[in-house]
Design an enzyme around this catalytic site. Structure first.
Site, PDB file in Angstrom:
ATOM      1  N   SER A 104       0.817  -1.206   0.000  1.00  0.00           N
ATOM      2  CA  SER A 104       0.000   0.000   0.000  1.00  0.00           C
ATOM      3  C   SER A 104       0.851   1.256   0.000  1.00  0.00           C
ATOM      4  O   SER A 104       1.628   1.490  -0.919  1.00  0.00           O
ATOM      5  CB  SER A 104      -0.962  -0.054   1.196  1.00  0.00           C
ATOM      6  OG  SER A 104      -1.927   0.944   1.137  1.00  0.00           O
ATOM      7  N   ASP A 246      -2.386   6.036  -3.361  1.00  0.00           N
ATOM      8  CA  ASP A 246      -1.227   5.409  -2.752  1.00  0.00           C
ATOM      9  C   ASP A 246      -0.757   4.285  -3.674  1.00  0.00           C
ATOM     10  O   ASP A 246      -1.257   4.137  -4.789  1.00  0.00           O
ATOM     11  CB  ASP A 246      -1.559   4.897  -1.352  1.00  0.00           C
ATOM     12  CG  ASP A 246      -2.710   3.902  -1.348  1.00  0.00           C
ATOM     13  OD1 ASP A 246      -3.493   3.902  -2.314  1.00  0.00           O
ATOM     14  OD2 ASP A 246      -2.830   3.126  -0.379  1.00  0.00           O
ATOM     15  N   ASP A 248      -1.127   1.071  -3.963  1.00  0.00           N
ATOM     16  CA  ASP A 248      -2.047   0.075  -4.531  1.00  0.00           C
ATOM     17  C   ASP A 248      -3.395   0.675  -4.894  1.00  0.00           C
ATOM     18  O   ASP A 248      -4.310  -0.042  -5.280  1.00  0.00           O
ATOM     19  CB  ASP A 248      -2.220  -1.110  -3.586  1.00  0.00           C
ATOM     20  CG  ASP A 248      -2.970  -0.758  -2.311  1.00  0.00           C
ATOM     21  OD1 ASP A 248      -2.975   0.435  -1.941  1.00  0.00           O
ATOM     22  OD2 ASP A 248      -3.529  -1.668  -1.673  1.00  0.00           O
ATOM     23  N   ASP A 250      -5.918   1.941  -3.283  1.00  0.00           N
ATOM     24  CA  ASP A 250      -7.172   1.702  -2.570  1.00  0.00           C
ATOM     25  C   ASP A 250      -7.577   2.924  -1.749  1.00  0.00           C
ATOM     26  O   ASP A 250      -8.578   2.892  -1.034  1.00  0.00           O
ATOM     27  CB  ASP A 250      -7.103   0.456  -1.696  1.00  0.00           C
ATOM     28  CG  ASP A 250      -6.095   0.550  -0.561  1.00  0.00           C
ATOM     29  OD1 ASP A 250      -5.305   1.524  -0.529  1.00  0.00           O
ATOM     30  OD2 ASP A 250      -6.073  -0.360   0.294  1.00  0.00           O
TER      31      ASP A 250
END
Length: 452
Positions: A104, A246, A248, A250
C-alpha cells in the site's frame, strides 16, 4: 510467533520478514481454507493474483502462484493492477479467492499479501486465524496433501482484467467529467495506467505525475502520503482539482484548485450529500472510524445524517456496512468504500465520484468540502516502542486520563498501535491547535518512556 495478519494482510520488509517461503506457505494454506468449499466433483478452484509495481512483487508473485497451483488451484495472473481491481475481478470472475501483493502506502522495501474471499471481500478475523493455523501446522511438520498429474493448478495471464475494471468504473459514474481539468498523482504505483485511462474516458482533461513506475520509486516523495508535488502541479496547470493515490490505489486524497488538501473525511462528507440527493445513501448513514475528525461528526449531525464509528481499518468499516446494509463508509486516510460499486476501498472510483459531483453541481471542490470544518488534529507516530503494551501500561493510562481532563469536552485523545508498522500513533484533537500540539507531544514522550 506473533500474529502474522495485521489490519491489512501480512506485511513486512520483502525478503526479510516477508520471504518467498512465507508467501508460498501462506498461499497453500489460503487455498486449503478459502477454496475448500470448491473441491466438489467437477469444480476446479480458481484464484486471481495481482500486484503493485514493487520489484519484490515479482518474486513474491512467483511464490504465491506456485503455492496456489501446487494446491490444485487454477491461477489467473492479472499483473500490475490496483487492489480494488483484484477484488472486483475476484468477484465478477467467480473466483474462489484473490491475492494482492502490495504494501500500500509503505516505502518500496516493504511488501504485503492481501487475501480476498469469494465475491472479492476482505477476510474476517476468523478466516485469517484459520489460514495462520493451517500454515503453522504444516510449517512445523505436518505434510500438505498435494495433487499430482492433472490435479495440479494451471496458470495463465488474464490480460482482459485491465479493460474489465476500467469499463466497470466508467459504467457506475453518475455523470461525465467534461470540462474538468484534473491532475492525477499515481504514486508510481498500481494505478499508473488504470486511473489516467478511466478519467480520460470519463471526459476529463488529465495531467499525470508519478505515473512512471520502475519497481523502485513507488510512494517515493509522491502520492497520497506526499502531497507537495500534487499541490504544486494543480496550481501550475490551473487545474480544477488534484487526485492522489497510494501505491495500490485503494485510497484517494484530493487537492482543491488553490492547492489545499481535501482529506478522506471531507471526501466522505461531499459524497454523503451527493448520495443522499440521489437516494442511494441507505439509512442516511455514513460509517467511519474513531480517527475521523470531530468536525466530520459535527457536520453529519448538522446535515441530519447518522454516523457509525468503528475501530481503525477499512475492513472494520466494511464489516459494519455489510452487517447493517449501509452504502458509504471510509477513513480519514482516504479509504472510501461505495459498497454498491466496490467491495473494498477504491481510490480511482472515489476520485471519479468526487470529480463527478463537481461537474454535476458546478461548484468548486473548496466549496463542496466546506460542508465540514476540520478541527485541529495532531498525529505523532512514536517509533521503536513495544506497541503490544499500549492497553496495559498504568503510566500511559494515567497520562491519557490527565490529557482528557485538560481537553475537556472540546477535544479527545486516541492512542493505538499501528497494525502494519512497529509504532504507536498518538492523536490529539482540540479546538486550539497549540493545545492539541502540546498535549500530543506530552503523551508521545510518555509513550516513549513507558513503552520504549
Amino acid at each position: 510467533m506473533g500474529r502474522l495478519f495485521g489490519t491489512d494482510g501480512v506485511r513486512g520488509v520483502a525478503n526479510a520478514d516477508l520471504t518467498a517461503e512465507l508467501a508460498l506457505g501462506l498461499s497453500v494454506a489460503a487455498a486449503h481454507v478459502l477454496a475448500e468449499a470448491g473441491t466438489f466433483e467437477g469444480h476446479r478452484p480458481t484464484a486471481v493474483v495481482g500486484r503493485d509495481p514493487r520489484a519484490s512483487g515479482e518474486f513474491l508473485e512467483a511464490a504465491v502462484v506456485a503455492g496456489l497451483a501446487s494446491a490444485g488451484v487454477d491461477v489467473l495472473r492479472v499483473g500490475v493492477l490496483p487492489t480494488p481491481a483484484v477484488a472486483h475481478l475476484t468477484g465478477v470472475l467467480g473466483a474462489d479467492l484473490g491475492v494482492m501483493l502490495s504494501a500500500s502506502h509503505n516505502a518500496m522495501p516493504d511488501n504485503g499479501i492481501k487475501f480476498f474471499a469469494r465475491g472479492g471481500h476482505k477476510l474476517a478475523d476468523d478466516l485469517e486465524d484459520k489460514i495462520e493455523a493451517v500454515y503453522e501446522e504444516h510449517r512445523t511438520g505436518a505434510p500438505w496433501e498435494r495433487p499430482t498429474g492433472a490435479g495440479v493448478g494451471r496458470v495463465r495471464d488474464y490480460d482482459e482484467g485491465f479493460e474489465t475494471y476500467v469499463s466497470h468504473l466508467i459504467s457506475v459514474l453518475p455523470n461525465r467529467l467534461d470540462g474538468l481539468k484534473i491532475v492525477l498523482d499515481e504514486a508510481h504505483g498500481a494505478a499508473a495506467r488504470v486511473s489516467p485511462e478511466a478519467f480520460t474516458r470519463a471526459g476529463a482533461q488529465v495531467v499525470t505525475i508519478g505515473a512512471e513506475p520502475d519497481g523502485l520509486n513507488i510512494n517515493d516523495g509522491c502520492g497520497s502520503t506526499h502531497l507537495g508535488l500534487l499541490r504544486a502541479a494543480v496550481v501550475e496547470h490551473g487545474a480544477d482539482l488534484g487526485i492522489a493515490h497510494d501505491g495500490d490505489a485503494d485510497r484517494c486524497l484530493a487537492v482543491d484548485a488553490a492547492g489545499n488538501e481535501v482529506d478522506g473525511d471531507q471526501i466522505l462528507a461531499v459524497l454523503s450529500l451527493a448520495m443522499r440527493e440521489a437516494g442511494t445513501l441507505r439509512g442516511d448513514t455514513v460509517v467511519a472510524t474513531v480517527m475521523s475528525n470531530l468536525g466530520f461528526k459535527l457536520a453529519m449531525e448538522r446535515e441530519g445524517l447518522n454516523l457509525v464509528q468503528t475501530a481503525v481499518g477499512d475492513r472494520y468499516v466494511l464489516e459494519s456496512m455489510k452487517e447493517n446494509g449501509f452504502a458509504l463508509g471510509g477513513e480519514q486516510s482516504g479509504h472510501v468504500i461505495v459498497l454498491d460499486h466496490a467491495t473494498t476501498g477504491d481510490g480511482t472510483l472515489t476520485g471519479l465520484m468526487l470529480a463527478a459531483r463537481i461537474a454535476a453541481t458546478g461548484k468548486s471542490l473548496a466549496d463542496l468540502a466546506g460542508v465540514m470544518e476540520r478541527l485541529p488534529q495532531i498525529l505523532i507516530n512514536v517509533k521503536d516502542v513495544d506497541k503490544s503494551r499500549v492497553d496495559t501500561s498504568g503510566e500511559l493510562a494515567a497520562a491519557v486520563t490527565e490529557a482528557e481532563r485538560d481537553l475537556g469536552s472540546t477535544g479527545r485523545v486516541l492512542l493505538r498501535p499501528s497494525g502494519t508498522e512497529p509504532l504507536v500513533r498518538v492523536m490529539v484533537e482540540a479546538a486550539d491547535i497549540e493545545q492539541a500540539r502540546a498535549v500530543a507531544q506530552r503523551l508521545a514522550d510518555v509513550v516513549k518512556s513507558a513503552l520504549g
